[in-house]
Scaffold this motif. Structure first.
Motif, PDB file in Angstrom:
ATOM      1  N   SER A 200       0.771  -1.243  -0.115  1.00 16.19           N
ATOM      2  CA  SER A 200      -0.025   0.128   0.010  1.00 16.19           C
ATOM      3  C   SER A 200       0.686   1.207   0.116  1.00 16.19           C
ATOM      4  CB  SER A 200      -0.886   0.111   1.223  1.00 16.19           C
ATOM      5  OG  SER A 200      -1.786   1.180   1.100  1.00 16.19           O
ATOM      6  N   LEU A 201       1.967   1.270   0.860  1.00 15.57           N
ATOM      7  CA  LEU A 201       2.745   2.550   1.133  1.00 15.57           C
ATOM      8  C   LEU A 201       3.540   2.470  -0.465  1.00 15.57           C
ATOM      9  CD1 LEU A 201       4.188   2.082   4.486  1.00 15.57           C
ATOM     10  CD2 LEU A 201       2.646   3.785   3.801  1.00 15.57           C
ATOM     11  N   ALA A 202       3.713   1.567  -0.999  1.00 17.06           N
ATOM     12  CA  ALA A 202       4.675   1.726  -2.527  1.00 17.06           C
ATOM     13  C   ALA A 202       3.722   2.257  -3.354  1.00 17.06           C
ATOM     14  CB  ALA A 202       5.088   0.188  -2.748  1.00 17.06           C
ATOM     15  N   THR A 203       2.518   1.766  -3.541  1.00 19.15           N
ATOM     16  CA  THR A 203       1.646   2.313  -4.570  1.00 19.15           C
ATOM     17  C   THR A 203       1.068   3.684  -4.307  1.00 19.15           C
ATOM     18  OG1 THR A 203      -0.373   1.828  -5.965  1.00 19.15           O
ATOM     19  CG2 THR A 203      -0.533   1.368  -3.547  1.00 19.15           C
ATOM     20  N   GLU A 204       1.083   4.074  -2.889  1.00 18.86           N
ATOM     21  CA  GLU A 204       0.748   5.632  -2.718  1.00 18.86           C
ATOM     22  C   GLU A 204       1.892   6.495  -2.904  1.00 18.86           C
ATOM     23  OE1 GLU A 204      -0.198   5.489   1.572  1.00 18.86           O
ATOM     24  OE2 GLU A 204      -1.956   4.249   1.143  1.00 18.86           O
ATOM     25  N   THR A 205       2.975   5.931  -2.911  1.00 14.72           N
ATOM     26  CA  THR A 205       4.193   6.838  -3.413  1.00 14.72           C
ATOM     27  C   THR A 205       4.388   7.075  -4.858  1.00 14.72           C
ATOM     28  OG1 THR A 205       5.592   6.253  -1.300  1.00 14.72           O
ATOM     29  CG2 THR A 205       6.596   7.098  -3.046  1.00 14.72           C
ATOM     30  N   SER A 206       3.978   5.728  -5.625  1.00  8.86           N
ATOM     31  CA  SER A 206       4.394   5.830  -6.948  1.00  8.86           C
ATOM     32  C   SER A 206       3.059   6.266  -7.792  1.00  8.86           C
ATOM     33  CB  SER A 206       4.572   4.220  -7.494  1.00  8.86           C
ATOM     34  OG  SER A 206       3.570   3.370  -7.097  1.00  8.86           O
ATOM     35  N   GLY A 207       2.163   6.031  -7.163  1.00  6.65           N
ATOM     36  CA  GLY A 207       0.745   6.392  -8.030  1.00  6.65           C
ATOM     37  C   GLY A 207       0.240   5.370  -8.856  1.00  6.65           C
ATOM     38  N   VAL A 208       0.908   4.259  -8.796  1.00  8.56           N
ATOM     39  CA  VAL A 208       0.399   3.055  -9.586  1.00  8.56           C
ATOM     40  C   VAL A 208      -0.631   2.264  -9.077  1.00  8.56           C
ATOM     41  CG1 VAL A 208       1.385   1.107 -10.880  1.00  8.56           C
ATOM     42  CG2 VAL A 208       2.700   3.071 -10.811  1.00  8.56           C
ATOM     43  N   THR A 209      -1.707   2.168  -9.549  1.00  6.83           N
ATOM     44  CA  THR A 209      -2.944   0.957  -9.162  1.00  6.83           C
ATOM     45  C   THR A 209      -2.398  -0.290  -8.988  1.00  6.83           C
ATOM     46  OG1 THR A 209      -4.358   2.696 -10.472  1.00  6.83           O
ATOM     47  CG2 THR A 209      -5.080   0.464  -9.544  1.00  6.83           C
ATOM     48  N   THR A 210      -2.361  -0.883  -7.869  1.00  2.00           N
ATOM     49  CA  THR A 210      -2.027  -2.217  -7.486  1.00  2.00           C
ATOM     50  C   THR A 210      -3.249  -3.141  -7.134  1.00  2.00           C
ATOM     51  OG1 THR A 210       0.385  -1.527  -6.747  1.00  2.00           O
ATOM     52  CG2 THR A 210      -0.294  -3.749  -6.216  1.00  2.00           C
ATOM     53  N   LEU A 211      -3.197  -4.387  -7.907  1.00  2.00           N
ATOM     54  CA  LEU A 211      -4.321  -5.178  -7.759  1.00  2.00           C
ATOM     55  C   LEU A 211      -3.823  -6.457  -7.260  1.00  2.00           C
ATOM     56  CD1 LEU A 211      -6.149  -4.276 -11.114  1.00  2.00           C
ATOM     57  CD2 LEU A 211      -6.829  -3.168  -8.933  1.00  2.00           C
ATOM     58  N   LEU A 212      -4.242  -6.918  -6.028  1.00  2.00           N
ATOM     59  CA  LEU A 212      -3.789  -8.089  -5.466  1.00  2.00           C
ATOM     60  C   LEU A 212      -4.939  -9.272  -5.663  1.00  2.00           C
ATOM     61  CD1 LEU A 212      -1.811  -9.721  -3.803  1.00  2.00           C
ATOM     62  CD2 LEU A 212      -3.089  -8.658  -1.701  1.00  2.00           C
ATOM     63  N   LEU A 213      -4.862 -10.071  -6.723  1.00  2.00           N
ATOM     64  CA  LEU A 213      -5.638 -10.995  -7.019  1.00  2.00           C
ATOM     65  C   LEU A 213      -5.526 -12.359  -6.181  1.00  2.00           C
ATOM     66  CD1 LEU A 213      -7.766 -11.820  -9.136  1.00  2.00           C
ATOM     67  CD2 LEU A 213      -6.137 -12.428 -10.792  1.00  2.00           C
ATOM     68  N   ARG A 214      -6.513 -12.649  -5.572  1.00  6.04           N
ATOM     69  CA  ARG A 214      -6.459 -13.788  -4.606  1.00  6.04           C
ATOM     70  C   ARG A 214      -7.586 -14.935  -4.902  1.00  6.04           C
ATOM     71  NH1 ARG A 214      -4.769 -12.483   0.577  1.00  6.04           N
ATOM     72  NH2 ARG A 214      -4.198 -14.640   0.401  1.00  6.04           N
ATOM     73  N   VAL A 215      -6.904 -16.226  -4.917  1.00  6.15           N
ATOM     74  CA  VAL A 215      -7.622 -17.465  -5.433  1.00  6.15           C
ATOM     75  C   VAL A 215      -7.393 -18.543  -4.218  1.00  6.15           C
ATOM     76  CG1 VAL A 215      -5.762 -18.303  -6.764  1.00  6.15           C
ATOM     77  CG2 VAL A 215      -8.316 -18.985  -6.868  1.00  6.15           C
ATOM     78  N   ALA A 216      -8.062 -19.310  -3.782  1.00  5.17           N
ATOM     79  CA  ALA A 216      -7.990 -20.151  -2.799  1.00  5.17           C
ATOM     80  C   ALA A 216      -7.662 -19.744  -1.443  1.00  5.17           C
ATOM     81  CB  ALA A 216      -7.068 -21.238  -3.191  1.00  5.17           C
ATOM     82  N   ALA A 217      -8.322 -18.469  -1.152  1.00  2.67           N
ATOM     83  CA  ALA A 217      -7.696 -17.944   0.013  1.00  2.67           C
ATOM     84  C   ALA A 217      -8.906 -17.229   0.960  1.00  2.67           C
ATOM     85  CB  ALA A 217      -6.833 -16.786  -0.419  1.00  2.67           C
TER      86      ALA A 217
END
Length: 271
Positions: free
Chosen positions: A160-177
């Motif tokens: 979260s901190l990394a994407t807030e700094t860079s401005g790049v949308t980051t999507l965490l795709l979860r399966v079997a979780a």
């Protein structure tokens, strides 16, 4: 036994990200819109761009739908920038590799994807964190398998901190979780819907049942039925009177495990 990624893999990734950052203008700010007021208005104009968002497939059979939804968001977030996709090898073994023609059917040119494979969750998270810091990317998809111990609240905060700094949308795709504490701005549960029939019984647009499970802006849990319009590259609210086909359809075919040794046609690998 789990093995760590080879040292050169991460250095190759860093070099590729540095080159992408040099070629790109500063990252966009603001929000990522869905393209339909039915979603954008309740969400205050869409999703926060410089943020981590989670997309859950409730079962392995739902992964194609969750992936299609995540790809649609990545397309809308990225504009003309490249999309980096980090995938754990075990996802390939269980569900099949990404298939370039399927991505094309969603309106995404496979040449825009930088595909990174990692042997284990540690490799996925390391590569994902590096990518989330790169302002030259348009979007980052991070796809581990299951419930790795390393993917805890602290790890999600780093992303979260990394994407807030860079401005790049980051999507965490979860399966079997199962759902777990996370620093993600939003959390979505995605299931496939029956596609509506087109003329001559042609395959319809992919359709999704979306459930917003968490929104750090205070929006309560709610649900939508939407379709992905490839031509407009946007989501559209599903018409209640739409006549469905006889089965769920999400045009994201994948090679099966037997093809694991074959190259990914049209996909660029990094690391």
């Amino acid at each position: 036994m789990s093995q760590k990624p080879a040292p050169f893999a991460l250095s190759d990734l860093r070099r590729s990200l540095a080159e992408a950052a040099l070629r790109a203008a500063p990252a966009a700010i603001g929000r990522v819109t869905f393209g339909t007021p039915a979603l954008d208005e309740p969400l205050g104009g869409g999703l926060a761009r410089a943020a981590l968002h989670e997309v859950y497939a409730p079962a392995t059979a739902d992964l194609a739908a969750a992936t299609g939804f995540a790809v649609g968001l990545a397309i809308r977030a990225a504009g003309q920038r490249p999309i980096l996709w980090v995938r754990q090898d075990f996802v390939d073994a269980e569900t099949g590799r990404l298939h370039a023609p399927g991505l094309t059917e969603l309106g995404l040119d496979p040449a825009r994807i930088l595909l990174v494979r990692a042997r284990d969750a540690e490799g996925v998270l390391r590569a994902g964190a590096e990518a989330a810091r790169c302002s030259g990317l348009g979007a980052v998809l991070i796809e581990p398998w299951g419930e790795p111990r390393l993917l805890d609240l602290t790890a999600s905060r780093r992303l979260s901190l990394a994407t807030e700094t860079s401005g790049v949308t980051t999507l965490l795709l979860r399966v079997a979780a199962a759902q777990a504490p996370s620093a993600a701005r939003t959390r979505w549960l995605v299931r496939p819907l029956l596609s509506r029939g087109l003329e001559a019984n042609a395959p319809g647009d992919p359709a999704f049942n979306l459930r917003l499970l968490r929104h750090r802006g205070g929006l309560s849990e709610r649900e939508w039925c939407v379709e992905w319009n490839r031509g407009r590259q946007s989501f559209e609210e599903r018409r209640l009177d739409a006549a469905p086909l006889s089965r769920p359809l999400v045009p994201l075919p994948a090679d099966r495990p037997a093809a694991l040794g074959a190259p990914d046609s049209g996909l660029r690998r990094t690391g």
